[in-house]
Design an enzyme around this catalytic site. Structure first.
Site, PDB file in Angstrom:
ATOM      1  N   THR A  86      24.663  -7.297  -4.286  1.00  0.00           N
ATOM      2  CA  THR A  86      23.329  -7.825  -4.596  1.00  0.00           C
ATOM      3  C   THR A  86      22.586  -6.711  -5.320  1.00  0.00           C
ATOM      4  OG1 THR A  86      22.236  -7.024  -2.584  1.00  0.00           O
ATOM      5  CG2 THR A  86      23.309  -9.178  -2.447  1.00  0.00           C
ATOM      6  N   VAL A 114      25.293   0.729   1.129  1.00  0.00           N
ATOM      7  CA  VAL A 114      23.981   1.059   0.549  1.00  0.00           C
ATOM      8  C   VAL A 114      24.165   1.369  -0.935  1.00  0.00           C
ATOM      9  CG1 VAL A 114      22.061   2.687   0.589  1.00  0.00           C
ATOM     10  CG2 VAL A 114      23.083   1.900   2.745  1.00  0.00           C
ATOM     11  N   LYS A 115      23.363   0.660  -1.737  1.00  0.00           N
ATOM     12  CA  LYS A 115      23.458   0.860  -3.182  1.00  0.00           C
ATOM     13  C   LYS A 115      22.314   1.762  -3.619  1.00  0.00           C
ATOM     14  CE  LYS A 115      24.687  -2.548  -6.708  1.00  0.00           C
ATOM     15  NZ  LYS A 115      24.293  -3.882  -7.190  1.00  0.00           N
ATOM     16  N   VAL A 116      22.639   2.805  -4.377  1.00  0.00           N
ATOM     17  CA  VAL A 116      21.575   3.666  -4.917  1.00  0.00           C
ATOM     18  C   VAL A 116      21.767   3.752  -6.427  1.00  0.00           C
ATOM     19  CG1 VAL A 116      21.401   5.070  -2.804  1.00  0.00           C
ATOM     20  CG2 VAL A 116      22.875   5.851  -4.656  1.00  0.00           C
TER      21      VAL A 116
END
Ligand code: E4P
Length: 217
Positions: A27, A82-84
């Site tokens: 997402t 976790v997307k960064v």
């Protein structure tokens, strides 16, 4: 090669999961904003359905904020990745989150050098955006080939997640190059099923079968 759905839409996800071809979800803030409602509840529901890696992106732009949001997201469900974004802060946050055992997807990768730095700080996934490069008349797939070569040279554990895919050709080329994962909008996954000769062939088989049954009767 693994296939992820690039979507925050429950209907799209529920529709494709029973096919048995989906390995995870990505997402981003734009996709979740489109769905509206409580994004935490939505992410939990997605994780419950998919039972596989589900990327959820931080929106903070400083290291402390990314760490706080990243830890909150990771606490939602064991499947959360976790997307960064690939920024100096994102790279630093990735290093810390990875050292805590959190899986991190470093996104908005547009050069092989960026992918190399993300791999060095322990990213579980790097997400180069091939379609957005193609959009500006630069070959997205050349970037994938460069990253595959670099990751092979140094045996990084980081997985290459091809993002911003737009056509079945991206998926086939990524598989030929040995990319680990492609994330695709649901419409693109549907397109992978289609070939007119398959439809025509099936129609002909069924008609011939029906004819033979009618003769017997
Ligand atoms: C990937 O993680 C991103 O969410 C996505 O692939 C971006 O795709 P777009 O360029 O079609 O928005």
């Amino acid at each position: 090669m693994k296939l992820f759905i690039d979507s925050g839409n429950l209907k799209e996800i529920e529709n494709l999961m029973p096919m048995g071809i989906i390995d995870g979800i990505t997402t981003n803030p734009s996709l979740l904003a489109k769905e509206g409602g409580d994004y935490r509840a939505l992410l939990k529901r997605i994780c419950g359905i998919v039972q596989g890696p589900t990327s959820a992106e931080v929106v903070a732009t400083d290291v402390e904020g990314m760490l706080r949001e990243g830890r909150e997201l990771a606490a939602l469900d064991d499947h959360i990745v976790v997307k960064v974004p690939f920024t100096r802060a994102g790279v630093q946050a990735c290093k810390t989150l990875a050292s805590e055992g959190t899986r991190v997807n470093v996104t908005l990768i547009f050069t092989a050098a960026q992918a190399l730095l993300a791999a060095k700080v322990g990213a579980t996934y790097v997400s180069p955006f091939v379609g957005r490069l193609d959009d500006i008349a630069t070959s997205g797939m050349n970037l994938i080939s460069e990253i595959v070569e670099i990751f092979e040279n140094y045996q990084f554990d980081t997985e290459l997640l091809v993002a911003s895919t737009r056509s079945p050709i991206h998926i086939v080329e990524a598989a030929r190059m040995g990319a680990d994962i492609c994330t695709c909008p649901a419409t693109l996954i549907e397109a992978l099923f289609k070939h007119p000769l398959t439809d025509i062939g099936l129609e002909r088989f069924l008609k011939d079968w029906e004819k033979a049954q009618a003769v017997k009767a």
